[in-house]
Design a protein around this motif. Structure first.
Motif, PDB file in Angstrom:
ATOM      1  N   ARG A 116      52.441  54.053  30.957  1.00 58.64           N
ATOM      2  CA  ARG A 116      53.960  53.870  31.029  1.00 58.64           C
ATOM      3  C   ARG A 116      54.384  53.307  29.574  1.00 58.64           C
ATOM      4  O   ARG A 116      55.530  53.560  29.126  1.00 58.64           O
ATOM      5  N   ALA A 117      53.539  52.232  29.093  1.00 58.64           N
ATOM      6  CA  ALA A 117      54.162  51.647  28.032  1.00 58.64           C
ATOM      7  C   ALA A 117      53.936  52.690  26.821  1.00 58.64           C
ATOM      8  O   ALA A 117      54.588  52.612  25.913  1.00 58.64           O
TER       9      ALA A 117
ATOM     10  N   GLU B  50      54.680  45.095  31.192  1.00 64.32           N
ATOM     11  CA  GLU B  50      55.137  46.542  31.702  1.00 64.32           C
ATOM     12  C   GLU B  50      54.662  46.477  33.270  1.00 64.32           C
ATOM     13  O   GLU B  50      55.099  47.188  33.747  1.00 64.32           O
TER      14      GLU B  50
ATOM     15  N   SER C 276      57.486  45.697  34.971  1.00 60.51           N
ATOM     16  CA  SER C 276      58.502  46.286  34.530  1.00 60.51           C
ATOM     17  C   SER C 276      59.636  45.665  33.985  1.00 60.51           C
ATOM     18  O   SER C 276      60.897  45.629  34.059  1.00 60.51           O
ATOM     19  N   GLY C 277      59.333  44.763  32.952  1.00 60.12           N
ATOM     20  CA  GLY C 277      60.120  43.989  32.093  1.00 60.12           C
ATOM     21  C   GLY C 277      61.044  43.078  32.906  1.00 60.12           C
ATOM     22  O   GLY C 277      62.267  42.619  32.626  1.00 60.12           O
TER      23      GLY C 277
ATOM     24  N   ASN D 174      59.579  56.474  34.563  1.00 60.17           N
ATOM     25  CA  ASN D 174      60.510  55.189  33.877  1.00 60.17           C
ATOM     26  C   ASN D 174      60.239  53.787  34.458  1.00 60.17           C
ATOM     27  O   ASN D 174      59.245  53.863  35.173  1.00 60.17           O
ATOM     28  N   ARG D 175      60.949  53.041  33.909  1.00 60.85           N
ATOM     29  CA  ARG D 175      60.543  51.332  34.309  1.00 60.85           C
ATOM     30  C   ARG D 175      60.952  51.093  35.325  1.00 60.85           C
ATOM     31  O   ARG D 175      60.845  49.933  35.707  1.00 60.85           O
ATOM     32  N   GLN D 176      61.504  51.913  36.454  1.00 56.56           N
ATOM     33  CA  GLN D 176      61.977  51.370  37.784  1.00 56.56           C
ATOM     34  C   GLN D 176      60.876  51.157  38.571  1.00 56.56           C
ATOM     35  O   GLN D 176      61.013  50.473  39.702  1.00 56.56           O
TER      36      GLN D 176
ATOM     37  N   GLN E 229      53.660  56.138  26.825  1.00 56.68           N
ATOM     38  CA  GLN E 229      54.574  57.233  26.971  1.00 56.68           C
ATOM     39  C   GLN E 229      53.677  58.656  26.403  1.00 56.68           C
ATOM     40  O   GLN E 229      54.448  59.442  26.081  1.00 56.68           O
TER      41      GLN E 229
END
Ligand code: PFF
Length: 442
Positions: A66-67, A407, A410-411, A240-242, A69
């Motif tokens: 996810r980081a 990550e 999720s920030g 996505n980051r959610q 991509q």
């Protein structure tokens, strides 16, 4: 609206990751490996590896993907560069190796779906069913034909980009498969003489554990959870980051392990009840289940349903094995999706032919005392995936720890209480334990 999108994404991702994890590894490989490795102690070792190293490496892959991509190679490069992208490259190669034999066994499930309705399997005599499997496996046209059919189905799905279609189908069909496995497990544990099999599966006897057992349990953990080759990196790169990554990793892991344990309860009690050999190897599921079906009303229908659903579960996994390869060829080699898919698929198909022949016409050829199929599986599950796992853990633990923790949270959206323990496992526990087991096993 944002809420809905978020939900759809998370569900889609859980389904894709679970679809990858749940497959032949759970229903074909886990029961026969448990049978070959002495039963309960193997189960315990497997669960310990899954909950410590497996869960941590899965979260590591999620965070990297996810980081980053990108595909596995590109994600390592995006986060750090240097020699790290080679770790992703190892995963791409592992994809070729794994799918080559996976497709062969996928072909067996297609063949058995058909045999269910032609009545070829209507018996509960171990000799008859063993011979039926033996005859099937010995016919080169049959095994290569069904290997080809399985491979073509996989490639059509991957090339056509209809992955979403199959994921939607899997969302309906996988719960049905789960239900069916539970029904079959109930039938199996209530057979006359099942008690010995239940005891074999659930009562650990650690006096029989060797380094081979430990090594086998570790390899099975990686294989079953789809770890060590970048599949989960690739899938997480579409996120996505959610999405809460630790929670998702835990769910996928529990689902996968649950499937394996119930599959064990479906096969091993029946093995003992009917007097089959628990150490029979790769044929175990295929000779045991037909005997269970023969003891059920509408057995042929159950049999057809089961093998069809298993083939679909295998397809969602096969798609995930080739996806890192294809996304690498598209991103890094600038091929079109079609060319990448059919080109890689042709090579993988050819690599699979020796495995397809290895239990029949080529059964006298052995590599290190194993059939070709077993040897290729060993190379992938016990060497390539654990090695990939070590590199992934080291990368997250040492190279990009702060970024990975950010990550995984999720920030800041999803605080992760076990972040420090996770990094500790990635730094020390996973690399040392996996390397140790690998060295002892060799
Ligand atoms: N986890 C899959 C199964 O248990 O059948 C097989 C697999 C899929 C292995 C994806 C490795 C992988 F990357």
């Amino acid at each position: 609206m944002a809420q809905r999108d978020h939900f759809a994404t998370r569900l889609g991702f859980v389904l894709a990751a679970a679809g990858s994890a749940v497959g032949l590894g759970n229903i074909w490989k886990f029961p026969f490996m448990t049978g070959q490795n002495g039963g309960g102690a193997f189960l315990v070792l497997y669960i310990v590896f899954v909950l410590t190293i497996g869960l941590s490496v899965m979260l590591a892959e999620f965070a990297i993907g996810r980081a980053g991509q990108r595909n596995p190679v590109g994600s390592f490069r995006a986060l750090k560069g240097g020699a790290w992208p080679a770790a992703g490259g190892l995963g791409v190669i592992a994809g070729f190796v794994i799918l080559s034999f996976y497709s062969v066994v996928g072909g067996w499930t297609l063949a058995y779906a058909i045999k269910s309705v032609t009545g070829a399997l209507a018996s509960n005599d171990p000799k008859v069913l063993g011979a039926a499997f033996g005859t099937f496996i010995a016919d080169p046209l049959d095994v290569i034909g069904f290997h080809t059919a399985f491979m073509v189905l996989t490639l059509v799905i991957v090339a056509g980009g209809v992955r979403h279609g199959i994921e939607r189908a899997a969302r309906i069909l996988m719960p049905i498969l789960a239900l069916l496995v539970i029904v079959l497990a109930v039938r199996a544990v209530t057979l006359d003489g099942a008690a010995k099999g239940i005891a074999f599966f659930l009562t650990p006897d650690f006096s029989k554990v060797t380094w081979n057992t430990v090594n086998a349990a570790l390899g099975q953990a990686f294989f079953s959870l789809s770890l060590g080759m970048g599949t989960m990196i690739t899938y997480a790169s579409y996120l996505n980051r959610q999405v809460n990554l630790p929670k998702t990793a835990a769910q996928v892991t529990l689902l996968d392990t649950g499937f394996a344990v119930i599959a064990g309860l479906m096969i091993l009690p029946a093995v003992f009840a009917f007097g089959f050999d628990p150490a029979a190897g790769p044929g175990l599921t295929f000779i045991t289940l037909p005997a269970v079906f023969a003891q059920m009303p509408a057995g042929a229908l159950f049999s057809f349903l089961f093998f069809t659903l298993l083939a679909i579960a295998a397809l969602t996994s096969a798609v995930s094995i080739i996806e890192p390869v294809v996304s690498y060829l598209i991103d890094e080699r600038k091929l079109s999706r079609r060319t990448a898919t059919w080109g890689a698929g042709a090579v993988i198909w050819a690599l699979g032919v020796p495995s397809a022949l290895s239990l029949g016409p080529w059964k006298d050829i052995t590599v290190g005392g194993k059939s070709i199929l077993d040897a290729v599986d060993y190379l992938a599950s016990n060497i390539m995936l654990p090695l990939g796992g070590i590199l992934i853990a080291l990368f997250v633990g040492w190279s990009v720890a702060a970024r990975a923790v950010d990550e995984a949270q999720s920030g800041g959206n999803h605080p992760f209480a076990l972040a420090r323990a996770w990094i500790f496992i990635c730094r020390f526990v996973a690399p040392v334990a996996v390397a140790w087991v690998m060295i002892q096993g060799l």
